[in-house]
Design an enzyme around this catalytic site. Structure first.
Site, mmCIF file in Angstrom:
data_model
loop_
_atom_site.group_PDB
_atom_site.id
_atom_site.type_symbol
_atom_site.label_atom_id
_atom_site.label_comp_id
_atom_site.label_asym_id
_atom_site.label_seq_id
_atom_site.Cartn_x
_atom_site.Cartn_y
_atom_site.Cartn_z
ATOM 1 N N GLY A 29 7.911 1.759 12.552
ATOM 2 C CA GLY A 29 6.853 2.261 11.681
ATOM 3 C C GLY A 29 5.426 2.139 12.213
ATOM 4 O O GLY A 29 4.471 2.258 11.418
ATOM 5 N N TYR A 49 0.853 -1.203 0.000
ATOM 6 C CA TYR A 49 0.000 0.000 0.000
ATOM 7 C C TYR A 49 0.885 1.248 0.000
ATOM 8 O O TYR A 49 2.060 1.207 0.381
ATOM 9 C CB TYR A 49 -0.920 0.037 1.221
ATOM 10 C CG TYR A 49 -0.186 0.053 2.549
ATOM 11 C CD1 TYR A 49 0.213 1.263 3.136
ATOM 12 C CD2 TYR A 49 0.127 -1.137 3.207
ATOM 13 C CE1 TYR A 49 0.893 1.272 4.343
ATOM 14 C CE2 TYR A 49 0.795 -1.121 4.407
ATOM 15 C CZ TYR A 49 1.190 0.073 4.980
ATOM 16 O OH TYR A 49 1.883 0.092 6.164
ATOM 17 N N CYS A 51 -0.795 -0.329 12.785
ATOM 18 C CA CYS A 51 -0.958 0.987 13.400
ATOM 19 C C CYS A 51 -2.262 1.044 14.206
ATOM 20 O O CYS A 51 -3.126 0.169 14.090
ATOM 21 C CB CYS A 51 -0.971 2.072 12.331
ATOM 22 S SG CYS A 51 0.602 2.288 11.481
ATOM 23 N N HIS A 54 -2.764 7.331 13.967
ATOM 24 C CA HIS A 54 -3.012 8.332 12.926
ATOM 25 C C HIS A 54 -4.475 8.316 12.503
ATOM 26 O O HIS A 54 -5.245 7.377 12.811
ATOM 27 C CB HIS A 54 -2.108 8.071 11.700
ATOM 28 C CG HIS A 54 -2.354 6.750 11.036
ATOM 29 N ND1 HIS A 54 -3.386 6.535 10.144
ATOM 30 C CD2 HIS A 54 -1.680 5.564 11.128
ATOM 31 C CE1 HIS A 54 -3.350 5.291 9.708
ATOM 32 N NE2 HIS A 54 -2.322 4.671 10.298
ATOM 33 N N ASN A 89 -5.551 2.953 14.321
ATOM 34 C CA ASN A 89 -6.404 3.832 13.501
ATOM 35 C C ASN A 89 -7.442 4.529 14.374
ATOM 36 O O ASN A 89 -8.132 3.898 15.174
ATOM 37 C CB ASN A 89 -7.143 3.019 12.439
ATOM 38 C CG ASN A 89 -6.236 2.542 11.309
ATOM 39 O OD1 ASN A 89 -6.715 1.929 10.344
ATOM 40 N ND2 ASN A 89 -4.946 2.786 11.401
#
Length: 235
Positions: free
Chosen positions: A179, A165, A201, A183, A203
């Site tokens: 990483g 992606y 991550c 966010h 979200n």
């Protein structure tokens, strides 16, 4: 021939009076209310001792009314149903140099934020999917990016591969040097608070991501618990 004697009217009248008087004395109950008897042709005669007929005066009395018993009114106290307070986990026992502490709890799909021991925010989240789970452990916030492109090639997955992606994001705060960010992710808002769909991550909505970007200082601990991603060891 004997001469007829002329009748004497006075004696006859007197006899009549005496007869009337006798009748009156014999029947006192027939006497009038006044103690004076009048005989035609004679002056009024007072007869002492005759009782006067007195009609008693009767005052009507009102009938007694039995009062109808009344049922006392009962005042009902309104009952208020209090909503139970939403469950909140205990603040993690970790050191913080910024006053802020965060806990991302996979079982609730929620991240909780405390400042100086007081809960100040809680946000629905979506963490890493079963293929790319977010590791458990203590992270610390690092660099911040107002906006950026996230690229899978930075951790070895080509962009053109099925799992690759390159995505534009806003209000990204780095949590680990390999990483993992917290966010804004408007494409996963339906899953936030319900399931995990990210590549590792955390979200949140753009609005929540902006709050983290604007308020949470660098070095703030973020604790991740309950995922299937093993243990985070780096920082």
């Amino acid at each position: 021939m004997r001469r007829r004697k002329r009748p004497r009217p006075a004696r006859r009248i007197t006899g009549v009076a005496v007869g009337v008087l006798a009748v009156v004395l014999a029947f006192p109950s027939v006497a009038s209310a006044a103690p004076v008897t009048v005989i035609p042709g004679l002056p009024p005669v007072e007869i002492p001792g005759l009782p006067s007929v007195i009609t008693p005066k009767i005052t009507p009395t009102a009938p007694k009314l039995t009062p109808t018993p009344t049922t006392p009114k009962t005042t009902q106290t309104p009952t208020t149903t209090r909503k139970p307070k939403p469950w909140v986990p205990a603040i993690p026992n970790v050191r913080t140099s910024t006053g802020y502490v965060a806990l991302a709890l996979d079982s609730k799909h929620t991240i909780y934020w405390w400042h100086n021991g007081k809960l100040v925010r809680q946000m629905p989240i979506s963490m890493g999917s079963n293929k790319h789970p977010t590791p458990n452990g203590v992270y610390h916030t690092k660099e911040k990016y107002r906006d950026m492109y996230m690229d899978s090639s930075t951790y070895g997955v080509p962009i053109d591969s099925p799992e690759g992606y390159r995505t534009y994001v806003e209000y990204a705060t780095l949590m680990s040097w390999d990483g993992i960010f917290i966010h804004g992710a408007p494409w996963s808002e339906a899953q936030q608070g319900n399931s995990n769909v990210s590549h590792g991550c955390i979200n949140v909505t753009n609005a929540y991501a902006k709050w983290v970007y604007d308020n949470v200082p660098q070095g703030t601990p973020i604790v991740v618990r309950g995922t299937i991603g093993g243990q985070y060891t780096g920082d």
